[in-house]
Motif scaffolding. Sequence first.
Motif, PDB file in Angstrom:
ATOM      1  N   LYS A 173      20.398 -74.557  -0.450  1.00  0.00           N
ATOM      2  CA  LYS A 173      20.191 -75.045  -1.819  1.00  0.00           C
ATOM      3  C   LYS A 173      19.990 -73.891  -2.787  1.00  0.00           C
ATOM      4  O   LYS A 173      20.584 -73.868  -3.881  1.00  0.00           O
ATOM      5  N   LEU A 174      19.166 -72.901  -2.422  1.00  0.00           N
ATOM      6  CA  LEU A 174      18.923 -71.761  -3.299  1.00  0.00           C
ATOM      7  C   LEU A 174      20.179 -70.894  -3.448  1.00  0.00           C
ATOM      8  O   LEU A 174      20.469 -70.386  -4.540  1.00  0.00           O
ATOM      9  N   SER A 175      20.933 -70.726  -2.362  1.00  0.00           N
ATOM     10  CA  SER A 175      22.148 -69.911  -2.419  1.00  0.00           C
ATOM     11  C   SER A 175      23.196 -70.540  -3.333  1.00  0.00           C
ATOM     12  O   SER A 175      23.841 -69.849  -4.126  1.00  0.00           O
ATOM     13  N   ASP A 176      23.374 -71.850  -3.218  1.00  0.00           N
ATOM     14  CA  ASP A 176      24.323 -72.538  -4.101  1.00  0.00           C
ATOM     15  C   ASP A 176      23.877 -72.443  -5.556  1.00  0.00           C
ATOM     16  O   ASP A 176      24.714 -72.289  -6.466  1.00  0.00           O
ATOM     17  N   LEU A 177      22.589 -72.541  -5.768  1.00  0.00           N
ATOM     18  CA  LEU A 177      22.039 -72.516  -7.126  1.00  0.00           C
ATOM     19  C   LEU A 177      22.405 -71.212  -7.835  1.00  0.00           C
ATOM     20  O   LEU A 177      22.896 -71.218  -8.958  1.00  0.00           O
ATOM     21  N   TYR A 178      22.196 -70.070  -7.172  1.00  0.00           N
ATOM     22  CA  TYR A 178      22.397 -68.776  -7.821  1.00  0.00           C
ATOM     23  C   TYR A 178      23.836 -68.263  -7.699  1.00  0.00           C
ATOM     24  O   TYR A 178      24.318 -67.572  -8.598  1.00  0.00           O
ATOM     25  N   SER A 179      24.524 -68.564  -6.621  1.00  0.00           N
ATOM     26  CA  SER A 179      25.898 -68.074  -6.487  1.00  0.00           C
ATOM     27  C   SER A 179      26.848 -68.748  -7.478  1.00  0.00           C
ATOM     28  O   SER A 179      27.879 -68.177  -7.851  1.00  0.00           O
ATOM     29  N   LEU A 180      26.502 -69.972  -7.903  1.00  0.00           N
ATOM     30  CA  LEU A 180      27.328 -70.682  -8.869  1.00  0.00           C
ATOM     31  C   LEU A 180      26.888 -70.447 -10.310  1.00  0.00           C
ATOM     32  O   LEU A 180      27.497 -71.000 -11.231  1.00  0.00           O
ATOM     33  N   SER A 181      25.886 -69.643 -10.514  1.00  0.00           N
ATOM     34  CA  SER A 181      25.410 -69.367 -11.856  1.00  0.00           C
ATOM     35  C   SER A 181      26.374 -68.417 -12.572  1.00  0.00           C
ATOM     36  O   SER A 181      26.708 -67.347 -12.039  1.00  0.00           O
ATOM     37  N   PRO A 182      26.847 -68.787 -13.786  1.00  0.00           N
ATOM     38  CA  PRO A 182      27.751 -67.889 -14.516  1.00  0.00           C
ATOM     39  C   PRO A 182      27.111 -66.542 -14.849  1.00  0.00           C
ATOM     40  O   PRO A 182      27.806 -65.530 -14.906  1.00  0.00           O
ATOM     41  N   ALA A 183      25.813 -66.517 -15.046  1.00  0.00           N
ATOM     42  CA  ALA A 183      25.146 -65.280 -15.453  1.00  0.00           C
ATOM     43  C   ALA A 183      24.739 -64.423 -14.268  1.00  0.00           C
ATOM     44  O   ALA A 183      24.775 -63.182 -14.349  1.00  0.00           O
ATOM     45  N   LEU A 184      24.341 -65.040 -13.171  1.00  0.00           N
ATOM     46  CA  LEU A 184      23.763 -64.289 -12.050  1.00  0.00           C
ATOM     47  C   LEU A 184      24.584 -64.344 -10.777  1.00  0.00           C
ATOM     48  O   LEU A 184      24.213 -63.690  -9.785  1.00  0.00           O
ATOM     49  N   GLY A 185      25.669 -65.113 -10.783  1.00  0.00           N
ATOM     50  CA  GLY A 185      26.428 -65.308  -9.547  1.00  0.00           C
ATOM     51  C   GLY A 185      26.950 -64.032  -8.933  1.00  0.00           C
ATOM     52  O   GLY A 185      26.897 -63.850  -7.708  1.00  0.00           O
ATOM     53  N   ARG A 186      27.439 -63.104  -9.738  1.00  0.00           N
ATOM     54  CA  ARG A 186      28.020 -61.878  -9.198  1.00  0.00           C
ATOM     55  C   ARG A 186      26.977 -60.939  -8.600  1.00  0.00           C
ATOM     56  O   ARG A 186      27.315 -60.091  -7.759  1.00  0.00           O
ATOM     57  N   TYR A 187      25.738 -61.101  -9.042  1.00  0.00           N
ATOM     58  CA  TYR A 187      24.680 -60.202  -8.563  1.00  0.00           C
ATOM     59  C   TYR A 187      23.887 -60.793  -7.403  1.00  0.00           C
ATOM     60  O   TYR A 187      23.128 -60.069  -6.757  1.00  0.00           O
ATOM     61  N   PHE A 188      24.026 -62.042  -7.139  1.00  0.00           N
ATOM     62  CA  PHE A 188      23.223 -62.677  -6.093  1.00  0.00           C
ATOM     63  C   PHE A 188      23.669 -62.190  -4.716  1.00  0.00           C
ATOM     64  O   PHE A 188      24.851 -62.093  -4.420  1.00  0.00           O
ATOM     65  N   SER A 189      22.680 -61.923  -3.890  1.00  0.00           N
ATOM     66  CA  SER A 189      22.952 -61.424  -2.530  1.00  0.00           C
ATOM     67  C   SER A 189      22.530 -62.421  -1.466  1.00  0.00           C
ATOM     68  O   SER A 189      23.345 -62.832  -0.641  1.00  0.00           O
ATOM     69  N   SER A 190      21.270 -62.861  -1.463  1.00  0.00           N
ATOM     70  CA  SER A 190      20.795 -63.759  -0.409  1.00  0.00           C
ATOM     71  C   SER A 190      19.489 -64.410  -0.840  1.00  0.00           C
ATOM     72  O   SER A 190      18.861 -64.015  -1.823  1.00  0.00           O
TER      73      SER A 190
END
Length: 270
Positions: A173-190
């Motif tokens: 749930k947390l991974s989907d939340l941040y990986s799909l974020s237009p602002a933070l998706g590219r920076y999300f790792s785990s």
Amino acid sequence: MDIIELQPVQRSGSLDNNNHHAENTAKQQGTSDNRHRLTTNDAAEEEKPLLSPEKVPVGNGGQHHVDGAGVNQDSISLNIQNNIGNKEMTSRVRRSLWKVLCLIFLIALVIGVSVIVCLVIQDDVDEKYDPALFKLPRHFNGSFRLTNQIFTPELLSPASNQSKALSSQLKEKLSDLYSLSPALGRYFSSAGISDFRNGSVVADYWLRFLMPLNDAELEKFTLSREMVYNVFRQSLYDQDPELNHPLYIHPASLDMQGETHTLDTQVGSD
């Protein structure tokens, strides 16, 4: 023997009367003959046409003869009018069809140009980033409360099946939340869950982002604690409104702390 007395004959008067009678009779016969001749002539005149078929004038609503065949002038005029009307209708239909085709062409052209413009805009230099340059990690951690979970002692052990299953679901749930974020998706790792505590069920979580080196603006704004926290909180308000969902996180229970970035030896292995 009787003696017959002869009377003198008045010849002049008789003759005059006879002559007068004869004249009257002759006049009457002449008059009758004249009437008969007039009647005969009238009948003959009525049988004869006043003008020959070729000389009959053609008027509105009249008929003329061509080689003995009658043609109705009204029918000819009506046919001509119908032909003219059909030609005008055909011309109007053609003009309308051309207008429709031109309109469809213009709409297709506008759509095509819009798609091309959107593709050009989306093909921004900023989108062409190299993930290999993101080496500086940035961590965040905090906690939230699952109101529809019942706490059991098994959740205290990270190795238990219940703890592993719930941790896996929350991590996804947390991974989907941040990986799909237009602002933070590219920076999300785990992301992950460190442990569970009692209080319905309180979960302690952690987040990991990677950013380029020496990018103070990115650290100050995009990957700031406020930005990461607001993205998480907004997703909680947008989550399934069903309060009985097993992974429902109460928005008011969200807590987050930020850590200073440090070089991470695990970056090369991720």
